[in-house]
Scaffold this motif. Structure first.
Motif, short mmCIF file in Angstrom:
data_model
loop_
_atom_site.label_atom_id
_atom_site.label_comp_id
_atom_site.label_asym_id
_atom_site.label_seq_id
_atom_site.Cartn_x
_atom_site.Cartn_y
_atom_site.Cartn_z
N ARG A 93 -10.14 -0.58 5.94
CA ARG A 93 -11.05 -0.76 4.80
C ARG A 93 -12.48 -0.54 5.30
NH1 ARG A 93 -10.35 -6.39 1.57
NH2 ARG A 93 -11.49 -7.22 3.34
N TYR A 115 0.82 -1.22 0.00
CA TYR A 115 0.00 0.00 0.00
C TYR A 115 0.85 1.27 0.00
CZ TYR A 115 -4.56 -2.22 0.44
OH TYR A 115 -5.72 -2.93 0.19
N ASP A 117 -8.48 2.46 2.46
CA ASP A 117 -8.81 1.78 1.21
C ASP A 117 -10.33 1.77 1.05
OD1 ASP A 117 -9.39 -0.04 -0.78
OD2 ASP A 117 -7.88 -1.50 -0.19
N LYS A 130 -10.67 -10.44 -6.37
CA LYS A 130 -12.12 -10.22 -6.29
C LYS A 130 -12.69 -10.81 -5.00
CE LYS A 130 -13.71 -9.78 -11.00
NZ LYS A 130 -14.43 -10.42 -12.11
N GLU A 131 -12.16 -11.94 -4.61
CA GLU A 131 -12.70 -12.62 -3.44
C GLU A 131 -12.19 -12.01 -2.13
OE1 GLU A 131 -15.12 -14.71 -3.28
OE2 GLU A 131 -14.93 -14.93 -1.11
N LEU A 132 -10.88 -11.72 -2.07
CA LEU A 132 -10.30 -11.28 -0.80
C LEU A 132 -10.18 -9.75 -0.70
CD1 LEU A 132 -7.52 -14.02 -0.49
CD2 LEU A 132 -9.81 -14.03 0.51
N GLY A 133 -9.87 -9.10 -1.83
CA GLY A 133 -10.02 -7.65 -1.91
C GLY A 133 -8.91 -6.78 -1.38
N LYS A 181 -12.12 0.75 -1.56
CA LYS A 181 -12.62 -0.11 -2.65
C LYS A 181 -13.86 -0.93 -2.26
CE LYS A 181 -8.38 -1.72 -3.81
NZ LYS A 181 -7.45 -0.68 -3.38
N LYS A 182 -14.06 -1.14 -0.96
CA LYS A 182 -15.23 -1.93 -0.55
C LYS A 182 -16.49 -1.09 -0.40
CE LYS A 182 -13.63 -6.08 -0.58
NZ LYS A 182 -14.21 -7.12 -1.44
N ILE A 231 -10.32 -0.22 -13.81
CA ILE A 231 -10.03 -0.42 -12.38
C ILE A 231 -10.17 0.87 -11.57
CG2 ILE A 231 -8.58 -2.49 -12.49
CD1 ILE A 231 -6.77 0.70 -12.26
N PHE A 248 -5.96 -5.96 -11.42
CA PHE A 248 -7.03 -6.14 -10.43
C PHE A 248 -8.32 -6.62 -11.09
CE2 PHE A 248 -5.56 -2.66 -7.18
CZ PHE A 248 -4.50 -3.47 -6.83
#
Lengths: 480, 355
Positions: free
Chosen positions: A44, A28, A88, B30-33, A90-91, A136, B23
């Motif tokens: 996250r 990171y 992060d 995709k699964e763990l991120g 992204k989630k 992405i 990515f």
């Protein structure tokens, strides 16, 4: 970051959403720039409340917080130059609302650009900025960076698609900015201030974006030129003639050679290639625009002209441009492709001069540079190809970058068109914007008094980009 | 840790522009991120190990072995980096530094002992023609199925010949055991009936691997042989009344570039072929490759479940594929998800159509 701090963050976002292993921190600490620095911890969050609570924890403790999307920035925007918490996002990747009646979409910041467009496609609309990294790139990152892409000449940059947003401020407060309407004249346009702020003013946690209809017709043309000036003159005339175009791309001779060398695509060994495109809902209208561009190219000695409406044929014509990036990475054994001075914008009339100057500067400084870009929006891309383990090459690159930006300023251009400032472009940015740096610092202080939001970037970045952070490469002294 | 093998890839690690395009389709990411789960993250860790900025650890080993070698990252890479080769090298360094799990060791011991991944004596069905056919461990073990696949070739005019095979060595290579791989290569060569003659290979993983690691050998993929001969087939091909979806094995679509041929066969023998959201060179990996089935079987199973869900959503009755390992992993996932779709090898469907 002490154990207590990490524990508190685990309580806020859940233990499974915190990483403090050295390997994760090392990963990171990097993005697509030449820079690298270690964060202290990565979190996250999944909700706005979690973002707020992280900020409420970090702010009084003066812990830097660096928001991160895909980490695909090319100037070190997401590199934690002063350590701290990498957030992060992204989630946080839900599309919250597609409002067809009022033509806007609300998204969380971690939604990927292409995913958004896949969701919009069944409704025959699209979110148009389309940076090359759209596969992405996250919406939050695009807004923070004011990204744009090949069709920005018609559809604008991200700032032109943002209607409003929710932002978590340094102290954890949540504010709503902008509106859901196409126009707004309601006081300070603070949402506009957030666009391109590179995470230094607040954390974007939701965005309201406008979308536009997908054009029914799209026609791509190509023209070759034996002289760069002729291509430059064609660009100037196309852009000043009132043509409504959706793309105008330039590839110089080095770019052409790189693609041919790497991929044997058989592009003609000419000095320049222009690719132009028009799109619209009526074929007649598109025809008029592309034919006008073709005539202008012919007038300026363009040859080998091709036009196509067919999607497969357009892909074939554009494949050379599409393959440019990997080709440049393989241009010379031992060299790498670095994003330095890579996205300046100059007036249309200066595009050809800029391309020539790039070659001249590269030669003088022992590096290889190519010129290509979205001429329609005045954006000139370059890459500096160099041997990254030689210390002298960094000195060469530093001189080249300095000279390039001197030229950009001398012709009325600007430091960055779409990749942002971060660390590596900060010295040039500071020279260009020297009159407004104090105002920027005052704004930053007003919104982030403890200077925890992505500190050490933009106007606060070091003056020497080469030594600003550890470089991601292992640089060796000559002869060792 | 000595960066003995990864050192050779320093230039490639420098060339990687860290754009993160990898990515997009990485099944593990995709699964763990977390970024360490994608190819870029793994390459950055490999670079850290090379420079000594990172020390090897159980955690790093766990992460670097969580890769299926599916090559999706290679397909999307901005700089044409061969990620699986780099993963192979860094795993070899980790292996030599002692970072090999018990499950890895157990699998490799089985192959050393028996010449196959099952650790027991297995024999192929006996065919005594003149064209050698390498079935691969998984198909040798499925004797009834492999017999059917050999009959397909016989019906197409190939006089097939089976032999007592020894593993091609792929598991040694992907799990980082360089010495073990070298030994197994010798054993594999010894079992081949004629090293100078072309042989047919029925296993997708073996054929792709043999072409890469045994450049002197002439391995022909069974589908290439079938596609060449099918137009001249005099027998009848029944149209099977099934709606089918095809899972592209990574080594077939991305590794060998074969996308249309299996579909052409399916269109000919099945009443309907439907596609999953990702297919061809963009097909999502089932999680069965790269040693993940032994490194992290739970993750491998989860990735297979993700793929099976995509297949179920197409409304297909049959999920077909070509790779025996994909087949194995997908079947397990289907079972776990309640058997809403049937997994079959494409060669099984072809056999049914021929009979």
């Amino acid at each position: 970051m002490g154990l207590v701090g990490v524990q508190r963050l685990k309580e806020i976002v859940g233990a499974e959403n915190v990483k403090d292993n050295k390997a994760d921190l090392y990963v990171y600490g990097s993005d697509s720039s030449v820079h690298q620095a270690m964060p202290w911890v990565v979190v996250r969050p999944h909700t706005i409340e979690e973002v707020q609570n992280v900020m409420r924890y970090a702010n009084p403790r003066l812990i830097p917080v660096i928001a991160r999307g895909a980490g695909s920035g090319m100037s070190g925007q997401a590199v934690p130059i002063k350590g701290g918490i990498i957030m992060d996002l992204k989630k946080m990747n839900k599309i919250l609302e597609i409002n067809l009646e009022d033509t806007f979409v609300r998204v969380e910041p971690g939604v990927v650009d292409d995913d958004l467009n896949r969701a919009l496609k069944p409704h025959n609309v699209f979110y148009p900025p389309a940076p090359a990294s759209s596969r992405i790139a996250t919406i939050g990152g695009e807004i923070a960076n004011n990204a744009s892409g090949v069709r920005s000449v018609k559809y604008g940059a991200v700032r032109d698609s943002v209607l409003g947003m929710k932002v978590v401020m340094a102290n954890g407060d949540l504010i709503h900015l902008g509106a859901k309407t196409r126009v707004e004249a309601t006081g300070y346009q603070i949402d506009r201030l957030m666009v391109g702020s590179e995470g230094t003013l607040g954390i974007i946690v939701e965005a309201t974006l406008k979308f536009v209809p997908i054009p029914k017709f799209r026609c791509l043309g190509i023209a070759k030129f034996n002289e760069l000036e002729e291509a430059g003159n064609a660009i100037s005339e196309i852009m000043s003639s009132g043509i409504i175009l959706s793309m105008l791309e330039l590839m110089d001779n080095i770019a052409i050679k790189a693609v041919n060398q790497a991929l044997d695509l058989g592009l003609p060994d000419v000095e320049a290639i222009l690719m132009f495109e028009a799109d619209g809902m009526a074929k007649e209208g598109v025809d008029i625009e592309v034919k006008r561009m073709m005539e202008i190219c012919k007038k300026h000695k363009g040859f080998g002209l091709e036009l196509s409406y067919d999607a497969k044929e357009r892909t074939r014509i554009f494949s050379g441009r599409k393959k440019l990036f990997p080709s440049l990475s393989r241009y010379k054994e031992g060299y790498v492709c670095t994003s330095l001075a890579d996205d300046m914008a100059v007036p249309y009339s200066k595009m050809a001069d800029m391309a020539k100057k790039i070659h001249e500067i590269a030669k003088r400084n022992n590096v290889i540079m190519t010129a290509y870009g979205h001429c329609g929006s005045g954006c000139m891309h370059t890459k500096i190809l160099m041997d990254p383990i030689k210390k002298t090459q960094w000195e060469d690159a530093k001189r080249a970058v300095f000279e390039i930006y001197n030229f950009v300023r001398s012709v009325g251009g600007t430091t960055s068109a779409e990749h942002g400032i971060g660390i590596s472009k900060a010295p040039a940015f500071k020279r260009e914007k020297h009159e407004s740096l104090e105002l920027m610092r005052a704004l930053k202080k007003a919104l982030d008094p403890n200077n925890i939001l992505n500190p050490g970037k933009l106007m606060d970045a070091p003056d020497d980009w080469v030594t600003a952070t550890k470089l991601r490469y292992t640089v060796k002294l000559e002869g060792k | 840790m000595k960066a003995k093998y990864i050192k050779d890839w320093e230039n490639e690690l420098n060339i990687c522009i860290r754009c993160a395009y990898c990515f997009e389709g990485c099944p593990v990411f995709k699964e763990l991120g977390w970024e360490i789960d994608g190819a870029r993250g793994k390459l950055i860790v490999a670079y850290g190990l090379l420079t000594g900025e990172l020390e090897p650890s159980e955690y790093i080993a766990e992460k670097l072995f969580q890769c299926t070698f599916c090559r999706d990252c290679v397909e999307r890479c901005s700089a044409d980096i061969s990620v699986p080769d780099i993963m192979g090298a860094v795993r070899a360094d980790l292996f030599e530094a002692g970072y090999s799990s018990d499950s890895h060791k157990e699998l490799l011991k089985k192959i050393e002992k028996s010449g196959n991944i099952f650790g027991k004596e297995i024999k192929p069905p006996v065919f005594e023609g003149d064209k050698a056919v390498l079935l691969g461990c998984r198909l040798v073990e499925r004797k009834e199925d492999s017999e059917k696949y050999l009959i397909i070739l016989e019906k197409l005019g190939v006089k097939t010949k089976t032999f007592n095979e020894s593993c091609c060595g792929m598991p040694f290579a992907v799990l980082g055991d360089k010495k073990g791989f070298s030994n197994q290569q010798d054993k594999f060569r010894e079992t081949l009936p004629d090293k100078n003659e072309e042989f047919i290979c029925a296993c997708t993983t073996c054929v792709f691997f043999i072409r890469a690691k045994y450049p002197d050998l002439k391995a022909k993929y069974i589908i290439d042989e079938i596609v060449e001969r099918l137009p001249d087939y005099k027998g009848k091909l029944k149209k099977l009344n099934i709606k089918v979806t095809y899972h592209d094995p990574c080594n077939v679509a991305r590794g060998m570039g074969m996308v249309d041929e299996p579909r052409d066969i399916l269109k000919r023998i099945c009443s309907e072929l439907v596609e999953m959201p990702t297919y061809g060179k963009q097909a999502e990996c089932c999680g069965g490759g790269g040693g993940l089935l032994v490194s992290d079987d739970k993750l491998a199973e989860k990735l297979a479940e993700n793929r099976v869900v995509q297949a179920i959503e197409t409304g297909a009755e049959v999920l077909t594929t070509l790779c025996p390992t994909c087949e194995f992993n997908l079947k397990n996932a289907v079972e776990k998800l309640g058997g809403k779709i049937e997994v079959k090898n494409l060669l099984d469907l072809l056999y049914e159509s021929m009979m």
